[in-house]
Structures are given as structure tokens and as C-alpha cells.
Motif scaffolding. Structure first.
Motif, PDB file in Angstrom:
ATOM      1  N   ILE A  50       0.908  -1.250  -0.114  1.00  0.00           N
ATOM      2  CA  ILE A  50      -0.089   0.148   0.038  1.00  0.00           C
ATOM      3  C   ILE A  50       0.976   1.271  -0.204  1.00  0.00           C
ATOM      4  N   GLU A  51       1.878   1.256   0.692  1.00  0.00           N
ATOM      5  CA  GLU A  51       2.998   2.347   0.781  1.00  0.00           C
ATOM      6  C   GLU A  51       3.563   2.763  -0.727  1.00  0.00           C
ATOM      7  N   ASP A  52       3.833   1.645  -1.153  1.00  0.00           N
ATOM      8  CA  ASP A  52       4.416   1.738  -2.759  1.00  0.00           C
ATOM      9  C   ASP A  52       3.220   2.385  -3.485  1.00  0.00           C
ATOM     10  N   GLU A  53       2.086   1.829  -3.536  1.00  0.00           N
ATOM     11  CA  GLU A  53       0.953   2.404  -4.227  1.00  0.00           C
ATOM     12  C   GLU A  53       0.782   3.989  -4.098  1.00  0.00           C
ATOM     13  N   LEU A  57       1.383   7.301  -6.631  1.00  0.00           N
ATOM     14  CA  LEU A  57       0.260   8.270  -6.559  1.00  0.00           C
ATOM     15  C   LEU A  57       0.912   9.875  -6.477  1.00  0.00           C
ATOM     16  N   LYS A  58       1.254   9.904  -5.164  1.00  0.00           N
ATOM     17  CA  LYS A  58       1.770  11.227  -4.810  1.00  0.00           C
ATOM     18  C   LYS A  58       2.829  11.673  -5.725  1.00  0.00           C
ATOM     19  N   SER A  59       3.789  10.855  -6.043  1.00  0.00           N
ATOM     20  CA  SER A  59       4.982  11.329  -6.887  1.00  0.00           C
ATOM     21  C   SER A  59       4.501  11.695  -8.289  1.00  0.00           C
ATOM     22  N   ALA A  60       3.686  10.909  -8.943  1.00  0.00           N
ATOM     23  CA  ALA A  60       2.915  11.354 -10.071  1.00  0.00           C
ATOM     24  C   ALA A  60       2.279  12.519 -10.220  1.00  0.00           C
ATOM     25  N   ARG A  61       1.480  12.771  -9.217  1.00  0.00           N
ATOM     26  CA  ARG A  61       0.799  14.005  -8.893  1.00  0.00           C
ATOM     27  C   ARG A  61       1.761  15.393  -8.809  1.00  0.00           C
ATOM     28  N   ARG A  62       2.678  15.252  -8.053  1.00  0.00           N
ATOM     29  CA  ARG A  62       3.638  16.162  -7.739  1.00  0.00           C
ATOM     30  C   ARG A  62       4.339  16.342  -9.184  1.00  0.00           C
ATOM     31  N   ILE A  63       4.795  15.534  -9.926  1.00  0.00           N
ATOM     32  CA  ILE A  63       5.635  15.821 -11.132  1.00  0.00           C
ATOM     33  C   ILE A  63       4.613  16.281 -12.099  1.00  0.00           C
ATOM     34  N   ASN A  64       3.375  15.920 -12.034  1.00  0.00           N
ATOM     35  CA  ASN A  64       2.312  16.359 -12.937  1.00  0.00           C
ATOM     36  C   ASN A  64       2.084  18.011 -12.822  1.00  0.00           C
ATOM     37  N   GLN A  65       1.911  18.111 -11.466  1.00  0.00           N
ATOM     38  CA  GLN A  65       1.717  19.530 -10.922  1.00  0.00           C
ATOM     39  C   GLN A  65       2.839  20.628 -11.517  1.00  0.00           C
ATOM     40  N   GLN A  66       3.943  20.061 -11.239  1.00  0.00           N
ATOM     41  CA  GLN A  66       5.152  20.969 -11.328  1.00  0.00           C
ATOM     42  C   GLN A  66       5.631  21.022 -12.795  1.00  0.00           C
ATOM     43  N   SER A  77       7.074   2.203  -7.863  1.00  0.00           N
ATOM     44  CA  SER A  77       7.875   2.149  -6.521  1.00  0.00           C
ATOM     45  C   SER A  77       7.662   0.336  -5.998  1.00  0.00           C
ATOM     46  N   PHE A  78       8.737   0.097  -5.592  1.00  0.00           N
ATOM     47  CA  PHE A  78       8.706  -1.295  -5.166  1.00  0.00           C
ATOM     48  C   PHE A  78       9.546  -1.207  -4.022  1.00  0.00           C
ATOM     49  N   ASN A  79       8.899  -1.804  -2.895  1.00  0.00           N
ATOM     50  CA  ASN A  79       9.732  -1.834  -1.381  1.00  0.00           C
ATOM     51  C   ASN A  79      10.237  -0.422  -1.174  1.00  0.00           C
ATOM     52  N   ARG A  80       9.916   0.599  -1.525  1.00  0.00           N
ATOM     53  CA  ARG A  80       9.815   2.200  -1.239  1.00  0.00           C
ATOM     54  C   ARG A  80      11.339   2.586  -2.096  1.00  0.00           C
ATOM     55  N   ILE A  81      11.555   1.627  -3.032  1.00  0.00           N
ATOM     56  CA  ILE A  81      12.558   2.108  -4.134  1.00  0.00           C
ATOM     57  C   ILE A  81      11.797   2.902  -5.320  1.00  0.00           C
ATOM     58  N   VAL A  82      12.124   3.602  -5.786  1.00  0.00           N
ATOM     59  CA  VAL A  82      11.403   4.522  -6.828  1.00  0.00           C
ATOM     60  C   VAL A  82      12.284   4.468  -8.083  1.00  0.00           C
ATOM     61  N   LEU A  83      11.500   3.903  -9.252  1.00  0.00           N
ATOM     62  CA  LEU A  83      12.310   3.869 -10.492  1.00  0.00           C
ATOM     63  C   LEU A  83      11.473   4.791 -11.320  1.00  0.00           C
ATOM     64  N   LEU A  84      12.218   5.725 -12.095  1.00  0.00           N
ATOM     65  CA  LEU A  84      11.441   6.763 -12.946  1.00  0.00           C
ATOM     66  C   LEU A  84      12.150   6.707 -14.248  1.00  0.00           C
ATOM     67  N   THR A  85      10.965   6.445 -15.042  1.00  0.00           N
ATOM     68  CA  THR A  85      11.308   6.326 -16.613  1.00  0.00           C
ATOM     69  C   THR A  85      10.393   7.235 -17.333  1.00  0.00           C
ATOM     70  N   GLY A  86      10.858   7.329 -18.669  1.00  0.00           N
ATOM     71  CA  GLY A  86      10.168   8.212 -19.497  1.00  0.00           C
ATOM     72  C   GLY A  86      11.113   9.175 -20.107  1.00  0.00           C
ATOM     73  N   THR A  87      10.446  10.533 -20.417  1.00  0.00           N
ATOM     74  CA  THR A  87      11.332  11.361 -21.023  1.00  0.00           C
ATOM     75  C   THR A  87      10.947  12.754 -20.420  1.00  0.00           C
ATOM     76  N   ALA A  88      11.998  13.734 -20.619  1.00  0.00           N
ATOM     77  CA  ALA A  88      12.012  15.235 -20.189  1.00  0.00           C
ATOM     78  C   ALA A  88      12.613  15.904 -21.211  1.00  0.00           C
ATOM     79  N   LEU A  89      12.426  17.193 -21.218  1.00  0.00           N
ATOM     80  CA  LEU A  89      12.805  18.096 -22.363  1.00  0.00           C
ATOM     81  C   LEU A  89      14.214  18.338 -22.038  1.00  0.00           C
TER      82      LEU A  89
END
Length: 194
Positions: A50-53, A57-66, A77-89
Motif C-alpha cells: 500500500i505504501e508503494d501505491e 500516486l503522490k509522486s506522479a501528482r507532484r510531477i504532473n503539477q510542477q 515503486s517497489f519496497n520504497r525504491i522508486v524507478l523513474l522512466t520516460g522522457t523530459a525535455l
């Protein structure tokens, strides 16, 4: 008044079906380019699951807002280790995403695999989903480990493998993923149990 009664009657008749779906929805991870697991079979505690979920959610919301439409970043997130993938300008946006995620409660560490590039096309993202499905399907037939012990994330034909695994399981998972059609590279983001 007649419409009001009709709506309540509809809600009353369908309530058992809606309530019956809640446990499945609450215990499963969203679809897309990643694989989740049912809490009872996961190596994480239910609280950690549940913590990973929540972290996702919180991380995606913050990234989207900023950062909004300037990035396409997936948070896993898996066992509180976060993987960020995708693209940035640019590099500044990539770093800002990492800072935003690190500010979320209970994040232990971040593996930032965001690429500096334009957003992927819908066709490319659909292909990534297909690649993930192929890897999952191949995992199902393997006796070396359970599929729910490995979380799969695919981004631009690169497969990221996460989970709490034994080294033998990690080797088996990486071998299967790397020999799957459409996979260009495999990156291990495992925590080892041995």
C-alpha cells in the motif's frame, strides 16, 4: 421525485456488485507497462504494498503539477525504491522530477532512468505495453520463480525488472526478458534476498 427514486433503486440494485469488486480493485496494481501482484502472494508486507501505491500516486501528482506536459515520466515503486522512466525535455526537468519524488514520505532511494528526449509517440508506448505483455507471458511458464515476485516496466524497448528476489531468480528473469522479441536492453533494479 420519480427520477430520484429511480436513481436510488438503480444504486440499491447494483451496490452488491460494486462492493464485490472493491477487494479485487484495492489489491491489484494498475495495468499498463508494469506488472503488479496480489498482496497475499507478494514478498512485501501488505503495508509496504500500500505504501508503494501511495508513493506512486503522490509522486506522479507532484510531477504532473510542477512539470505538466513538458515531461512524460512514469513512477514505479517497489519496497520504497522508486524507478523513474520516460522522457523530459532537458536535464533540469529530469533532476526536478527526482527532487519532487524524493520529497514524498518514505521514499528510500530513486533510480532515475528518465531520458532527455521528446515525448514518445502513442504507437511507441503501445509497443512498450506489448513488450511487457510478452515478457509476462514468458514468465508464466517458468518454474524458477513466481511472476508476482518481479515487476516489469518497459520504456522505449528497455525492460526494467524490479522486485525482492534471490540471485537465481534474478538471473532467470533477466534471461527471459532479454531473449523476448522486441526487447533491446534489460536493466535490473532488484533487491536481493541472498
Amino acid at each position: 421525485m420519480q427520477i430520484f427514486r429511480k436513481n436510488w433503486l438503480s444504486l440499491f440494485l447494483f451496490l452488491p456488485f460494486i462492493v464485490g469488486c472493491v477487494p479485487l480493485t484495492a489489491l491489484s496494481v494498475g495495468a499498463g507497462a508494469s506488472t503488479g501482484a496480489i498482496v497475499s502472494e507478494d514478498r512485501r508486507t501488505s503495508g509496504m504494498f500500500i505504501e508503494d501505491e501511495s508513493i506512486e500516486l503522490k509522486s506522479a501528482r507532484r510531477i504532473n503539477q510542477q512539470l505538466g506536459d513538458n515531461v512524460h515520466i512514469n513512477v514505479t515503486s517497489f519496497n520504497r525504491i522508486v524507478l523513474l522512466t520516460g522522457t523530459a525535455l532537458n536535464e533540469a526537468m529530469k533532476k526536478e522530477a527526482e527532487v519532487l519524488v524524493m520529497s514524498v514520505d518514505n521514499v528510500r532511494s530513486i533510480v532515475n532512468e528518465v531520458k532527455i528526449a521528446e515525448k514518445q509517440s502513442l504507437a511507441s508506448r503501445s509497443n512498450d505495453t506489448l513488450v511487457t505483455s510478452k515478457v509476462k507471458t514468458r514468465f508464466i511458464g517458468v518454474r524458477g520463480f513466481q511472476i508476482n515476485h518481479v515487476k516489469i516496466v518497459t520504456e522505449n524497448k528497455i525492460v526494467y525488472l524490479m522486485g525482492m528476489v534471490k540471485r537465481e531468480e534474478a538471473e532467470s528473469a533477466a534471461e527471459i526478458a532479454s531473449s523476448t522479441v522486441g526487447v533491446e536492453k534489460v536493466v535490473r533494479v532488484f533487491e536481493y534476498l541472498d
